[in-house]
Design an enzyme around this catalytic site. Structure first.
Site, PDB file in Angstrom:
ATOM      1  N   GLY A  15     -62.187  -9.072   2.865  1.00  0.00           N
ATOM      2  CA  GLY A  15     -61.316  -9.557   3.943  1.00  0.00           C
ATOM      3  C   GLY A  15     -60.048  -8.731   4.080  1.00  0.00           C
ATOM      4  N   THR A  66     -57.550 -16.048   1.087  1.00  0.00           N
ATOM      5  CA  THR A  66     -57.869 -15.521   2.428  1.00  0.00           C
ATOM      6  C   THR A  66     -59.383 -15.418   2.569  1.00  0.00           C
ATOM      7  OG1 THR A  66     -55.805 -14.304   2.560  1.00  0.00           O
ATOM      8  CG2 THR A  66     -57.615 -13.469   3.903  1.00  0.00           C
ATOM      9  N   GLY A  67     -59.874 -15.637   3.804  1.00  0.00           N
ATOM     10  CA  GLY A  67     -61.308 -15.496   4.057  1.00  0.00           C
ATOM     11  C   GLY A  67     -61.900 -16.786   4.585  1.00  0.00           C
ATOM     12  N   GLU A  76     -53.491 -10.876  -2.568  1.00  0.00           N
ATOM     13  CA  GLU A  76     -54.274 -11.817  -3.381  1.00  0.00           C
ATOM     14  C   GLU A  76     -54.056 -11.553  -4.868  1.00  0.00           C
ATOM     15  OE1 GLU A  76     -57.999 -12.724  -0.355  1.00  0.00           O
ATOM     16  OE2 GLU A  76     -58.143 -11.028  -1.727  1.00  0.00           O
ATOM     17  N   LYS A 103     -72.637 -15.257  -3.755  1.00  0.00           N
ATOM     18  CA  LYS A 103     -71.626 -14.383  -4.373  1.00  0.00           C
ATOM     19  C   LYS A 103     -71.875 -14.144  -5.869  1.00  0.00           C
ATOM     20  CE  LYS A 103     -69.289 -14.315  -0.498  1.00  0.00           C
ATOM     21  NZ  LYS A 103     -67.987 -14.868  -0.293  1.00  0.00           N
ATOM     22  N   LYS A 120     -63.022  -8.658  -5.041  1.00  0.00           N
ATOM     23  CA  LYS A 120     -62.431  -9.283  -3.872  1.00  0.00           C
ATOM     24  C   LYS A 120     -61.978  -8.200  -2.902  1.00  0.00           C
ATOM     25  CE  LYS A 120     -59.461 -12.526  -4.318  1.00  0.00           C
ATOM     26  NZ  LYS A 120     -60.024 -13.059  -3.067  1.00  0.00           N
ATOM     27  N   GLY A 121     -61.683  -8.636  -1.676  1.00  0.00           N
ATOM     28  CA  GLY A 121     -61.053  -7.703  -0.742  1.00  0.00           C
ATOM     29  C   GLY A 121     -61.868  -7.303   0.464  1.00  0.00           C
ATOM     30  N   ALA A 161     -64.097 -15.041  -3.132  1.00  0.00           N
ATOM     31  CA  ALA A 161     -64.442 -13.778  -3.786  1.00  0.00           C
ATOM     32  C   ALA A 161     -65.698 -13.222  -3.128  1.00  0.00           C
ATOM     33  CB  ALA A 161     -64.678 -13.979  -5.279  1.00  0.00           C
ATOM     34  N   ASP A 162     -65.908 -11.928  -3.318  1.00  0.00           N
ATOM     35  CA  ASP A 162     -67.106 -11.275  -2.764  1.00  0.00           C
ATOM     36  C   ASP A 162     -68.219 -11.171  -3.793  1.00  0.00           C
ATOM     37  OD1 ASP A 162     -65.881 -10.749  -0.187  1.00  0.00           O
ATOM     38  OD2 ASP A 162     -64.531  -9.509  -1.373  1.00  0.00           O
TER      39      ASP A 162
HETATM   40  C1  5RP Z   1     -60.242 -11.344   1.190  1.00  0.00           C
HETATM   41  C2  5RP Z   1     -61.077 -11.772   0.055  1.00  0.00           C
HETATM   42  C3  5RP Z   1     -61.953 -12.951   0.256  1.00  0.00           C
HETATM   43  O1  5RP Z   1     -61.608 -13.909  -0.679  1.00  0.00           O
HETATM   44  C4  5RP Z   1     -63.379 -12.553   0.077  1.00  0.00           C
HETATM   45  O2  5RP Z   1     -63.654 -11.482   0.959  1.00  0.00           O
HETATM   46  C5  5RP Z   1     -64.325 -13.722   0.345  1.00  0.00           C
HETATM   47  O3  5RP Z   1     -64.337 -13.998   1.711  1.00  0.00           O
HETATM   48  P1  5RP Z   1     -65.246 -15.132   2.325  1.00  0.00           P
HETATM   49  O4  5RP Z   1     -64.739 -16.421   1.777  1.00  0.00           O
HETATM   50  O5  5RP Z   1     -65.035 -14.999   3.810  1.00  0.00           O
HETATM   51  O6  5RP Z   1     -66.672 -14.868   1.942  1.00  0.00           O
HETATM   52  O7  5RP Z   1     -61.056 -11.227  -1.009  1.00  0.00           O
HETATM   53  O8  5RP Z   1     -59.522 -10.197   0.884  1.00  0.00           O
END
Ligand code: 5RP
Length: 227
Positions: free
Chosen positions: A96, A25-26, A102, A120, A93-94, A82-83
């Site tokens: 999003g 997700t994201g 996940e 990241k 993560k999270g 991932a963040d």
């Molecule tokens: C969602 C997540 C996403 O994988 C994480 O926030 C990365 O998002 P993005 O690809 O938009 O930078 O953990 O819960």
């Protein structure tokens, strides 16, 4: 090029016909899902387990067949964003809000690939992103009080959305927790948080990423493998 798109497209090279694929997700996962949809249109045969309602919607739009964990509890390969990624490939993560699904899908997976842009990469988890903690709405004030009493966070807040709290796909809230100087022991912190009554899951993904693909603007990728 968008580094997230570069990483998302590269990850599709690891997907073969016959696989059950976990879809992250994201915004980075969006590129992955679109690229997989293009391969499906050309004959790739996969089934996918989405980690959020948003990813499920997009996957359906681009023609990817979805399957539930009830139908198949083993996922061959999950690809997710991932963040934060530390040098040993531990993750936060999270941001999003999809951390619970996940982590379940990642745990069900034989192989796990993380796709990110260079922003990241961190030397220590918790230095850039807050750590999301998913809590049941009934108990969130209690969890917040427990966490405040620990005096280890520099900031701790209920994630807002549209004048109320952000609500996850599972109907829960998220507490975003900032550490003043990073998270020295991610495994211990992950387990400690999950033992608090009212906490459903937290965004520390310890020893879960097998490969991290870092996309770059020039179209190149760095592929990092967990030792
Ligand atoms: C969602 C997540 C996403 O994988 C994480 O926030 C990365 O998002 P993005 O690809 O938009 O930078 O953990 O819960």
């Amino acid at each position: 090029m968008d580094p997230k798109e570069v990483a998302g497209k590269k990850a599709t090279e690891y997907v073969n016909s016959g696989m059950v694929v976990g879809l992250g997700t994201g915004s980075t996962a969006v590129h992955l899902i679109r690229a997989l949809g293009e391969r499906v249109a050309k004959g790739l045969q996969i089934q996918a387990v989405p980690t959020s309602e948003a990813s499920a919607r997009l996957a359906k739009q681009v023609g990817i067949e979805l399957i539930s964990l009830e139908e198949n509890s083993v996922v061959d390969l999950t690809i997710d964003g991932a963040d934060e990624v530390d040098p040993t490939l531990q993750l936060i993560k999270g941001l999003g809000g999809a951390l619970l699904r996940e982590k379940i899908v990642a745990a069900a997976s034989t192989h796990r690939i993380i796709i990110v842009d260079p922003s990241k990469l961190v030397s220590e988890l918790g230095t850039r992103a807050p750590l999301p903690v998913e809590v049941v709405p009934f108990g969130w004030p209690v969890v917040q009080r427990f966490l405040v009493e620990e005096k280890i966070f520099s900031d701790l807040r209920l994630r807002p959305q549209g004048g109320g709290p952000f609500v996850t796909d599972n109907g829960n809230y998220v507490l975003d927790c900032r550490f003043p100087k990073g998270i020295p022991d991610p495994a211990k912190t992950e387990s400690w948080l999950n033992h608090l009554p009212g906490v459903v899951e937290n965004g520390l993904f310890v020893n879960m990423a097998d490969i991290v693909i870092v996309g770059h603007e020039d179209g190149a990728c760095r592929v990092m493998e967990r030792p």
